[in-house]
Scaffold this motif. Structure first.
Motif, PDB file in Angstrom:
ATOM      1  N   LYS A  24       0.803  -1.225   0.000  1.00 17.09           N
ATOM      2  CA  LYS A  24       0.000   0.000   0.000  1.00 17.09           C
ATOM      3  C   LYS A  24       0.840   1.281   0.000  1.00 17.09           C
ATOM      4  CE  LYS A  24      -3.967  -2.539   1.503  1.00 17.09           C
ATOM      5  NZ  LYS A  24      -4.948  -2.935   2.508  1.00 17.09           N
ATOM      6  N   LYS A  25       2.161   1.114   0.201  1.00 19.72           N
ATOM      7  CA  LYS A  25       3.044   2.284   0.066  1.00 19.72           C
ATOM      8  C   LYS A  25       3.169   2.676  -1.397  1.00 19.72           C
ATOM      9  CE  LYS A  25       5.893   0.807   3.927  1.00 19.72           C
ATOM     10  NZ  LYS A  25       7.029  -0.087   4.160  1.00 19.72           N
ATOM     11  N   GLN A  26       3.060   1.707  -2.265  1.00 20.37           N
ATOM     12  CA  GLN A  26       3.188   1.986  -3.702  1.00 20.37           C
ATOM     13  C   GLN A  26       2.355   0.939  -4.452  1.00 20.37           C
ATOM     14  OE1 GLN A  26       7.115   1.554  -5.457  1.00 20.37           O
ATOM     15  NE2 GLN A  26       6.711   3.165  -6.949  1.00 20.37           N
ATOM     16  N   PRO A  27       1.027   1.134  -4.472  1.00 21.38           N
ATOM     17  CA  PRO A  27       0.147   0.086  -5.011  1.00 21.38           C
ATOM     18  C   PRO A  27       0.375  -0.165  -6.497  1.00 21.38           C
ATOM     19  CG  PRO A  27      -1.105   1.776  -3.832  1.00 21.38           C
ATOM     20  CD  PRO A  27       0.285   2.296  -3.988  1.00 21.38           C
ATOM     21  N   LYS A  28       0.355  -1.435  -6.844  1.00 18.94           N
ATOM     22  CA  LYS A  28       0.457  -1.818  -8.257  1.00 18.94           C
ATOM     23  C   LYS A  28      -0.964  -2.128  -8.713  1.00 18.94           C
ATOM     24  CE  LYS A  28       3.548  -4.455  -6.510  1.00 18.94           C
ATOM     25  NZ  LYS A  28       3.892  -5.678  -6.036  1.00 18.94           N
ATOM     26  N   THR A  29      -1.561  -1.204  -9.420  1.00 19.90           N
ATOM     27  CA  THR A  29      -2.987  -1.331  -9.759  1.00 19.90           C
ATOM     28  C   THR A  29      -3.157  -1.497 -11.261  1.00 19.90           C
ATOM     29  OG1 THR A  29      -3.469   0.110  -7.900  1.00 19.90           O
ATOM     30  CG2 THR A  29      -5.245  -0.220  -9.483  1.00 19.90           C
ATOM     31  N   ILE A  30      -3.934  -2.509 -11.598  1.00 18.56           N
ATOM     32  CA  ILE A  30      -4.224  -2.811 -13.002  1.00 18.56           C
ATOM     33  C   ILE A  30      -5.642  -2.343 -13.304  1.00 18.56           C
ATOM     34  CG2 ILE A  30      -4.542  -4.706 -14.668  1.00 18.56           C
ATOM     35  CD1 ILE A  30      -1.603  -4.243 -13.806  1.00 18.56           C
ATOM     36  N   VAL A  31      -5.811  -1.694 -14.438  1.00 12.37           N
ATOM     37  CA  VAL A  31      -7.155  -1.191 -14.772  1.00 12.37           C
ATOM     38  C   VAL A  31      -7.723  -1.814 -16.052  1.00 12.37           C
ATOM     39  CG1 VAL A  31      -6.847   1.008 -13.558  1.00 12.37           C
ATOM     40  CG2 VAL A  31      -6.191   0.837 -15.978  1.00 12.37           C
ATOM     41  N   ALA A  32      -6.885  -2.458 -16.828  1.00 17.84           N
ATOM     42  CA  ALA A  32      -7.391  -3.064 -18.066  1.00 17.84           C
ATOM     43  C   ALA A  32      -6.405  -4.133 -18.527  1.00 17.84           C
ATOM     44  CB  ALA A  32      -7.540  -1.992 -19.158  1.00 17.84           C
ATOM     45  N   ALA A  33      -6.874  -4.990 -19.415  1.00 18.17           N
ATOM     46  CA  ALA A  33      -5.984  -6.001 -20.001  1.00 18.17           C
ATOM     47  C   ALA A  33      -6.540  -6.425 -21.348  1.00 18.17           C
ATOM     48  CB  ALA A  33      -5.869  -7.218 -19.089  1.00 18.17           C
ATOM     49  N   LYS A  34      -5.636  -6.675 -22.256  1.00 24.25           N
ATOM     50  CA  LYS A  34      -6.029  -7.186 -23.579  1.00 24.25           C
ATOM     51  C   LYS A  34      -4.867  -8.005 -24.134  1.00 24.25           C
ATOM     52  CE  LYS A  34      -9.118  -5.620 -27.106  1.00 24.25           C
ATOM     53  NZ  LYS A  34     -10.223  -6.063 -26.280  1.00 24.25           N
ATOM     54  N   GLY A  35      -5.205  -9.174 -24.654  1.00 24.59           N
ATOM     55  CA  GLY A  35      -4.154 -10.011 -25.250  1.00 24.59           C
ATOM     56  C   GLY A  35      -3.076 -10.351 -24.236  1.00 24.59           C
ATOM     57  N   HIS A  36      -1.843  -9.933 -24.522  1.00 21.52           N
ATOM     58  CA  HIS A  36      -0.728 -10.298 -23.653  1.00 21.52           C
ATOM     59  C   HIS A  36      -0.293  -9.167 -22.719  1.00 21.52           C
ATOM     60  CE1 HIS A  36       0.490 -13.692 -26.669  1.00 21.52           C
ATOM     61  NE2 HIS A  36      -0.656 -13.884 -26.088  1.00 21.52           N
TER      62      HIS A  36
END
Ligand SMILES: Cc1ncc(COP(=O)(O)O)c(C=O)c1O
Length: 442
Positions: A24-36
């Motif tokens: 939570k000090k530096q969140p790795k947040t994903i918002v979308a994905a397509k293919g690879h």
């Protein structure tokens, strides 16, 4: 549309298998994905070298699966799963058993790998009891095995950290075979190590100790995945099969990772030519688009349960979402893509190139071991003194922030699960990026 999130939102989420405070000090947040590729919240495209969590082998948001899910949502959202069925669940059971090894003609649906494992253990225990061998109650797992996080799964599982907090409440009557990893005899293995087949004889020891006739089932991952990719030594699975048969013990292959192409075949049972009695699956079944798992059983197991009055429920077990129509529609589409695109053959064709690039790091001074089989690979780093796991986590973070690359670390072992239809170039770029990260590690 991407959701705006606040620090409070981030605090609100108790994250699974994550160092929450550090994350939570530096969140790795994903918002979308397509293919690879993933898209991170800061807009960067990241190459996914772990196919989701071993699980989106066909690529993210495959259009055919998306379409099937969208269509299903407008047709049938949900139907009661008990004493009723839906068309997609039946169709998926049909397709799945068609592609399964011969004799596996029945599937029980779950919502995850953990549920598949606990379902399989219950089927094994129930089977013996229905058959009149109620004394067969003992379950055997293996050290370094991972079978999910439910109570059955952590009891037969052999990863200490997953068990220790709950040690007083694990289920009774469980033993563990010794694990098959040996750095001295099998370091830098490519495929199945030559050494270690004899370790299956550990089952003889447990059968002698408890009486083979008291053991219900042995559960193993054909290739141990989460504990760091430990391929089965040559002859090991064959010997385990032999001993189980000799003692009337059911053999369960936990194929939550290995099914659906991960080892270049429909199932690891096919690749290794060893047939268990029960197979657990999840992950690749729907390409992870919707959660779903399935337990496949040999005919004799299903038929054994089919006794007593016709109107009696044969097994008191099931989930509200067993065979959920939207998940089943995703599963049907994923299996169609799997066959149409020749995914198992593509994965098989990629294996030797993947092996070569990953093993190019064999002599790196920071590397203790490299192991590969199918499209599963591990680079084990030398741990930092007094800080086990620190190097692995740093490497994972540096890949994410500096190399636009997602890999997984389990302590100091970096893990790779490329897409089953990966581009060879991307595998080379992945390993080059990882090399530059570990070059810079202290
Ligand atoms: C072999 C094996 N079994 C079971 C599980 C648990 O699956 P899930 O996380 O879907 O519950 C996993 C997850 O990685 C697994 O690798």
């Amino acid at each position: 549309m991407t959701q705006a999130i606040s620090q409070r939102d981030i605090e609100a989420l108790w994250m699974p298998f994550t160092a929450n405070r550090d994350f939570k000090k530096q969140p790795k947040t994903i918002v979308a994905a397509k293919g690879h590729y993933y898209q991170a919240a800061d807009g960067r495209q990241l190459y996914d070298a772990f196919s989701g969590l071993w699980s989106c082998g066909l690529g993210h948001s495959h259009p055919k699966i998306v379409e099937a899910v969208q269509h299903q949502l407008t047709e049938l959202d949900y139907a009661m799963a008990f004493q009723m069925g839906n068309d997609k669940a039946f169709a998926l059971a049909g397709k799945l058993t068609e592609m399964a090894p011969a004799g596996f003609n029945h599937a029980f649906f779950t919502n995850s790998g953990s549920e598949s494992v606990d379902t399989a253990l219950k089927i094994a225990l129930g089977y013996h009891r229905v058959k009149g061998e109620a004394q067969r109650t003992r379950l055997i797992g293996r050290e370094r095995g991972y079978h999910g996080v439910n109570f059955g799964g952590i009891s037969v599982g052999g990863i200490a950290a997953n068990r220790q907090l709950f040690s007083a409440n694990l289920i009774n009557g469980v033993d563990h075979l010794s694990h098959t990893y040996n750095l001295e005899h099998a370091a830098f293995s490519r495929g199945q190590p030559e050494w270690g087949g004899h370790l299956a004889d550990d089952l003889e020891r447990l059968a002698a100790l408890h009486g083979g006739a008291n053991i219900a089932a042995v559960i193993v991952e054909p290739v141990a995945g989460s504990a760091g990719i430990l391929p089965p030594p040559v002859g090991y699975l064959e010997r385990l099969r032999e001993l189980c048969t000799e003692h009337g013990i059911l053999l369960i292959f936990d194929e939550v990772i290995t099914a659906f192409g991960r080892v270049g075949a429909n199932f690891a049972a096919d690749r290794f030519g060893v047939m268990p009695d029960i197979i657990t699956t999840a992950k690749g079944l729907t390409n992870s688009m919707i959660p779903m798992g399935a337990v496949l059983v040999r005919d004799e197991i299903y038929q054994t349960f089919m006794q007593g009055p016709d109107q009696a429920i044969e097994m008191f077990h099931g989930y509200t979402y067993s065979g959920h129509p939207v998940a089943a529609a995703a599963g049907l589409a994923a299996l169609e893509v799997f066959h149409e695109e020749g995914i198992a053959a593509q994965a098989k064709a990629l294996e030797s190139g993947f092996e070569t690039v990953l093993h190019s790091l064999d002599n790196h001074p920071m590397v203790k071991d490299v192991r590969t089989i199918g499209l599963m690979g591990a680079i084990e780093l030398i741990p930092r003194d007094n800080a086990p796991g620190a190097r692995g986590l740093e490497a994972h973070k540096a890949c994410f922030w500096e190399q636009d690359l997602v890999i997984r670390n389990a302590m100091d072992t970096l893990q790779f699960a490329p897409f089953l239809n990966a581009k060879p170039d991307d595998l080379e770029k992945t390993v080059a990026a990882v090399k530059s990260v570990i070059d810079g590690l202290l």
